[in-house]
Design an enzyme around this catalytic site. Structure first.
Site, PDB file in Angstrom:
ATOM      1  CE  LYS A 188      -4.173   1.598  -0.602  1.00 39.43           C
ATOM      2  NZ  LYS A 188      -4.424   1.251  -1.680  1.00 39.43           N
ATOM      3  CB  SER A 383      -7.443   1.252  -3.216  1.00 38.70           C
ATOM      4  OG  SER A 383      -7.476   1.825  -1.948  1.00 38.70           O
TER       5      SER A 383
END
Length: 584
Positions: A188, A383
Site C-alpha cells: 500500500k 482500492s
C-alpha cells in the site's frame, strides 16, 4: 433635481442592460442544452481523434455549442463505442479517418476504442489512420486501422513503457512539515511520496510486474494487427530502432509516409469522388448530434450505472466524483424499479474515502439480493474502486485494467514546526477531554493517539478484506496474500480470482441480459445526463478555473494537484490507489 434625473436614467440603463444580459444568457444556455440537429451527407467519413479524452459519460461544453464549434457535445466512452457500431450500419458513413495526434486516455479506454474500430473494419468499411507525431498510446489505437500513415518529417515514439513517481518527502522536510502515516499492507504505497524519497522494494516489484503485463498486451495487440511477433517489436524498442519516420516504414509499423493532402487524395479514391471534390468529414461530436442511438425495446430494463472518479462521502455536484449520497439514491432507484431486471455497474476509479466505499458497497449488496449486479471495470477499479466492485455476481475487466490495491491508509500532519519556525506562529488552548483535539495540526500526536488511528486503519482493512472474502468466495488466507495493497493488471486479477472474465462494457451487458434471462431490454443510464442552468454555469466555471491554473502552472500542474490531494486526505481513512500512475 438634475441629480435625480441622472440617477433614474442610470438606474433604468442598468435594469435594461441586466435584462438584456439575462435574456442573452438564457438563449445561450437554451442553445447549449438543446443543440441543433445535424444531418449526415451521403458518402461521408467519420473523424475520430486519438487526443480526445473520453470520460465514462457524455460531456457538454456549452460555450462550444453556442459558438458552433466542435467539442460542444463530447460523447462518453460507451456512447462512442455505440456510435462506431451505429456507423457500421449507416449507409452514409463509408469509413473512418483516425487523426493520430496525442492521447488523453488510459489503457483500458484505448482498448475499448481499439476493439470498436476492429469490429467496424470487419463490416467491410475502411479505417485510415494518419498522424504527424505518434506516441505509443495513440499508435496503439491507430494500429487497428487498415492503413497507418505517418508524416514524412514527423516522428514516432516506440521506446517501451516507463512509470515515474513524484516524491514530496524532501519538500516536506525542508518546510518542517511532519506527516504521521498509518497504513495496512506492505504494497500500500499511497503514502510513499510523503515518507520516502524513492520507491520501496515492494512497490518497485509490483510496478515492474503490472507495467510488464501492460506492455505485453500492448505488444501482443500491435503484433497481431501488424503481423509482427512480440519479440521483434520488443527488439525495436530495446534497440531504439525507430528514430525517423523512415524507420517506422522500414520495420512495418506504418504503411506509408504521406502528408495529410496525400492521405486525403487516397480517401477520395476510396470514396470514388473527383480529385478536387470536397470530402464530407463528420466529426464525432457532430455525428453524436446527428444520431439517435437506440436504447433497446421492451418493458424490461437493464440499468447501467457509471461510477467515475474519486469516491467521497455525502453529496457532490463535481464532475468525475463518486459521492456516496448521490450513488445510494441512483442504486436504490434502480433496485426499487421493478422493471429493472439487472444492474451493470461501470467502475473507473482509483478509490477514495473508505467509509463512502462501504456505504456504496452496502447499497449494491442490497441490490444484489433482488437482481443481478454485474461490474465492468475501466482504466482503474482499485482500492475503493475494487471495494465497491467486489460484491458483484460477476466482474469484467480489460487486460490492462489496474485493479486490486486492497489496503487502506490514513495521514495526519504535524505543522507546528512549520508555523513556528517558518512563520513565527504558535498555538495554545484548553480542552475538556484527553482526545478532544485529536487530529489537530498544531502539535505532534501522542503515542496513545497514534494507536487509536492505527486501530481504526486496521479495523477498516479487516472489513475491506472481509468484503472481498464474502463477495469473491475466497479463503481469508488467500485474500490476505493477494491484498496487502498490491495493484494487479486485469490479466493477473482473473488468475487470482479477483475478476471473473476479461471484456468490456458490451460483454458485461450481455452477461447481465443472460443472467436476467432477457432477450430484449431497454437500457437506462445513471447518473442521468440532464443539463440544467446551474450545471451548465458550474461546468463552465470549473473548466475555466482549471484551464487558467493549468496554463499558469504548466508542467507543475501535476505537483499542485498532488499537494491538493494530500491536503484533502488529512484525518480520513482512505481506500485509494497509491497515486495516479504516469506512464511514458
Amino acid at each position: 433635481m438634475r441629480f435625480l434625473k441622472v440617477f433614474l436614467a442610470s438606474l433604468l440603463a442598468l435594469i435594461v442592460f441586466t435584462a438584456i444580459g439575462i435574456i442573452t444568457l438564457m438563449v445561450f444556455i437554451g442553445k447549449a442544452i438543446t443543440p441543433e440537429k445535424v444531418t449526415v451527407a451521403p458518402n461521408s467519413v467519420l473523424v475520430l481523434e486519438t487526443s480526445q479524452a473520453y470520460e465514462e459519460q457524455q460531456q457538454i461544453n456549452p460555450l462550444a455549442q453556442f459558438l458552433g464549434d466542435d467539442g460542444g457535445n463530447i460523447p462518453g466512452l460507451f456512447q462512442t463505442v455505440r456510435l462506431i457500431e451505429n456507423a457500421t450500419d449507416d449507409d452514409n458513413i463509408k469509413g473512418i479517418y483516425l487523426k493520430v495526434n496525442g492521447n488523453g486516455n488510459g489503457f483500458a479506454t484505448n482498448e475499448e476504442l481499439r476493439l470498436a474500430l476492429t469490429r467496424f473494419r470487419k463490416s467491410g468499411k475502411f479505417v485510415y489512420a494518419y498522424g504527424e507525431v505518434m506516441g505509443q498510446q495513440d499508435y496503439y489505437v491507430a494500429s487497428s486501422a487498415d492503413k497507418v500513415y505517418l508524416n514524412p518529417k514527423g516522428g514516432m515514439d516506440f521506446n517501451g513503457f516507463s512509470s515515474q513517481i513524484l516524491f514530496l518527502k524532501g519538500t516536506l522536510d525542508r518546510l518542517e512539515i511532519k506527516p504521521e502515516i498509518f497504513y495496512c499492507g506492505k504494497f500500500k504505497s499511497a503514502t510513499e511520496p510523503l515518507r520516502e524519497t524513492k520507491m520501496t522494494d515492494a512497490n518497485r516489484a509490483q510496478t515492474t510486474q503490472f507495467l510488464g503485463e501492460l506492455y505485453g498486451t500492448f505488444l501482443t495487440d500491435i503484433g497481431a494487427a501488424r503481423k509482427l511477433d512480440t519479440a521483434t517489436l520488443h527488439g525495436y524498442a530495446n534497440q531504439a530502432l525507430i528514430q525517423e519516420p523512415a524507420d517506422a516504414l522500414k520495420y512495418k509499423l506504418v504503411d506509408g509516409l504521406k502528408y495529410d493532402d496525400e492521405v486525403q487524395a487516397e480517401l477520395r479514391s476510396k470514396l470514388n469522388i473527383g480529385a478536387d471534390a470536397k470530402i464530407s468529414f463528420v466529426s464525432l461530436t457532430k455525428y453524436t448530434d446527428a444520431t439517435t442511438l437506440s436504447d433497446g425495446s421492451g418493458d424490461s430494463k437493464i440499468a447501467l450505472i457509471y461510477a467515475e472518479g474519486d469516491i467521497v462521502s455525502g453529496d457532490s455536484q463535481r464532475d468525475r466524483t463518486i459521492a456516496s449520497d448521490n450513488y445510494v439514491r441512483d442504486i436504490r432507484k434502480a433496485r426499487e424499479d421493478n422493471k429493472v431486471k439487472a444492474v451493470v455497474f461501470r467502475v473507473n476509479s482509483g478509490g477514495g474515502s473508505a467509509l463512502a466505499s462501504e456505504v456504496i458497497w452496502r447499497e449494491l449488496s442490497l441490490t444484489k439480493k433482488v437482481k443481478p449486479v454485474i461490474v465492468s471495470m475501466g482504466d482503474y477499479a482499485a482500492s475503493g474502486g475494487y471495494y465497491i466492485s467486489c460484491m458483484a455476481d460477476s466482474i469484467f475487466a480489460q487486460p490492462n485494467t489496474l485493479t486490486g490495491s486492497i489496503g487502506v491508509f490514513g495521514v495526519m500532519f504535524n505543522l507546528s514546526d512549520f508555523f513556528n519556525h517558518k512563520l513565527g506562529v504558535t498555538f495554545d488552548g484548553v480542552k475538556t477531554a484527553e482526545y478532544a483535539d485529536l487530529g489537530t495540526t498544531a502539535r505532534p500526536m501522542t503515542d496513545a493517539e497514534k494507536r487509536l488511528i492505527q486501530n481504526g486503519v486496521d479495523s477498516t482493512y479487516a472489513t475491506f478484506k472481509s468484503r472481498v472474502v464474502a463477495g469473491r468466495k475466497l479463503d481469508a488466507a488467500i485474500v490476505d496474500s493477494i491484498a496487502q495493497g498490491h495493484v494487479w493488471s486485469g490479466v493477473q486479477a482473473v488468475k487470482l480470482g479477483l475478476v471473473d472474465r476479461l471484456g468490456g462494457i458490451n460483454d458485461a451487458l450481455a452477461s447481465a441480459a443472460k443472467v436476467a434471462k432477457l432477450s430484449n431490454y431497454t437500457l437506462v443510464e445513471y447518473p442521468e445526463v440532464k443539463p440544467s442552468v446551474s450545471k451548465v454555469l458550474r461546468s463552465m466555471g470549473n473548466k475555466v478555473q482549471t484551464s487558467m491554473v493549468k496554463k499558469e502552472l504548466g508542467e507543475n500542474y501535476d505537483i499542485y494537484q498532488q499537494i491538493k490531494d494530500v491536503k484533502a486526505q488529512h484525518g480520513q481513512i482512505q481506500a485509494k490507489m497509491p497515486f495516479e500512475y504516469k506512464f511514458y
